[in-house]
Write a protein that holds these residues in place. Sequence first.
Motif, mmCIF file in Angstrom:
data_model
loop_
_atom_site.group_PDB
_atom_site.id
_atom_site.type_symbol
_atom_site.label_atom_id
_atom_site.label_comp_id
_atom_site.label_asym_id
_atom_site.label_seq_id
_atom_site.Cartn_x
_atom_site.Cartn_y
_atom_site.Cartn_z
ATOM 1 N N GLY A 1 0.813 -1.205 0.000
ATOM 2 C CA GLY A 1 0.000 0.000 0.000
ATOM 3 C C GLY A 1 0.844 1.250 0.000
ATOM 4 N N THR B 1 -5.181 -2.352 -1.781
ATOM 5 C CA THR B 1 -4.740 -1.053 -1.308
ATOM 6 C C THR B 1 -4.911 -0.023 -2.417
ATOM 7 N N GLN C 1 -5.594 -3.946 8.488
ATOM 8 C CA GLN C 1 -5.748 -2.881 7.496
ATOM 9 C C GLN C 1 -5.506 -1.536 8.184
ATOM 10 N N VAL D 1 -2.998 0.572 3.660
ATOM 11 C CA VAL D 1 -2.030 -0.464 4.011
ATOM 12 C C VAL D 1 -2.777 -1.754 4.337
ATOM 13 N N VAL D 2 -2.199 -2.882 3.907
ATOM 14 C CA VAL D 2 -2.703 -4.206 4.265
ATOM 15 C C VAL D 2 -1.569 -5.000 4.886
#
Length: 463
Positions: free
Chosen positions: A23, A281, A349, A364-365
């Motif tokens: 991400g 993302t 997440q 973001v993941v």
Amino acid sequence: MSATRRQILSGAGASVAGIAFTGALSELFAGSASAASGVRAPGDRPPRGGYGPLVPDPRGLLDLPAGFRYKVLSRQGDPLRSGEGPVPSNHDGMGAFPGHRGRVHLVRNHENKTTGKLGVPTVPGLTYDPAAKGGCTVLELDGRNHVLGERVAVAGTAVNCAGGPTPWNTWLTCEETEDKAGTNGYAKDHGFVFEVDGADPRRTGAVPLTALGRFQHEAVAVDPRSGIVYETEDAFDRPFGLFYRFLPRKPLGGTGSLRAGGALEAMRVPGVPDLSAVRETGTRFEGVEWVPVPDPLAAETPIRFQDFGPKGITHAQKLEGCYWGGRAVYFVSSFARTGDGSAATHFGQVWKYEPHRRRLTLVVVFGPSTDIRLPGESPDNICLAPTGGLMVSEDGGGAQHVFGVSERGEVYPVARGRQNIGTPEEPEWGEFAGVTFSPDRSTMYVNCYTPGTTFAVTGPWHR
């Protein structure tokens, strides 16, 4: 977390753990301490590879990179310097605030209920419900992290998990419960936010900020321009928690202003009943809506069960950390599991909401689908670091770390807990919580949840 991943990460000599996230990492650093000041000194970031491998601590408390030192500020069971009783257990969220002459007021949550470990001592004028054993204590430190004082800041609250700072340098401590009076021995309703002034706790007392809602609170973040308070809900069962905003009648009015009331609303993302269903993302949702909460006090029905109209409302499992950065608020979903009832499974997440654009973005993941060497399963609270990156506390089984994340996406260990609360044959380590930095960014403060221990970590943070 799988044994394979834990084995990879638990070695004291580990340095860079690999790319932990996918991400837009740059999104997360707009609100860091250095970025907020508008100044970044040359070399004001960790080198590639972080600060180096962790060095085993001969005292068996905290492993750190070479050149870093720790000091134990406070441990559960030791006497509070105020003489009010022993230091409570279950050290959790924490905030550091500037005091006079370079002093620091370190406000610390204790996630206690009605029974069990050491509760927060009841103190006249600072106690909400004597049956509840949670609350906050505050440490007063000088510029060298010598403890000058330690006392109760609020008592008689329950399951004080996280919270967040205000622009006027107070701490909002959150009750992660929605138990009502008569439940589990409580004498009063719980599930509120309380404001704590670390410099003078009696200014704020033990007054619930009822207008901010009664639910299983986790963390809060305050928009420093508008005074709007954003809140996460960590509900343990379906339907899962909501993401809220509180519109105060007296924004940015300083200590006590949130008692003036306001409006509580919940976020609705059109067409998205469950945030876990979003996997990519960079996915953006325009036109985010905010829906008035029918009954903020949840007198009869928990808020997440209430009727938000035919369009419904947007839920998410394990909403945890929440912080303000730049012109946006960021919040964390620690994990989601289809077996628990979520629409999809993920390992963490980070979402970004931009109020001026009414835009929500998955930035973001975390998780194994990103990299097998991840330290990022079940991220809890996220702290903005002096170097413009992040500090992430793990909340899972096995070895427990604080990891840093650079703006380049590198993940590096900062600390590893060494206090074994299991057995030699089956060791177990207490999780980290409450990571925060001193106002001058020279010290990282962090709690070990069990056994309750507060550390001050100094070293070449800006090298």
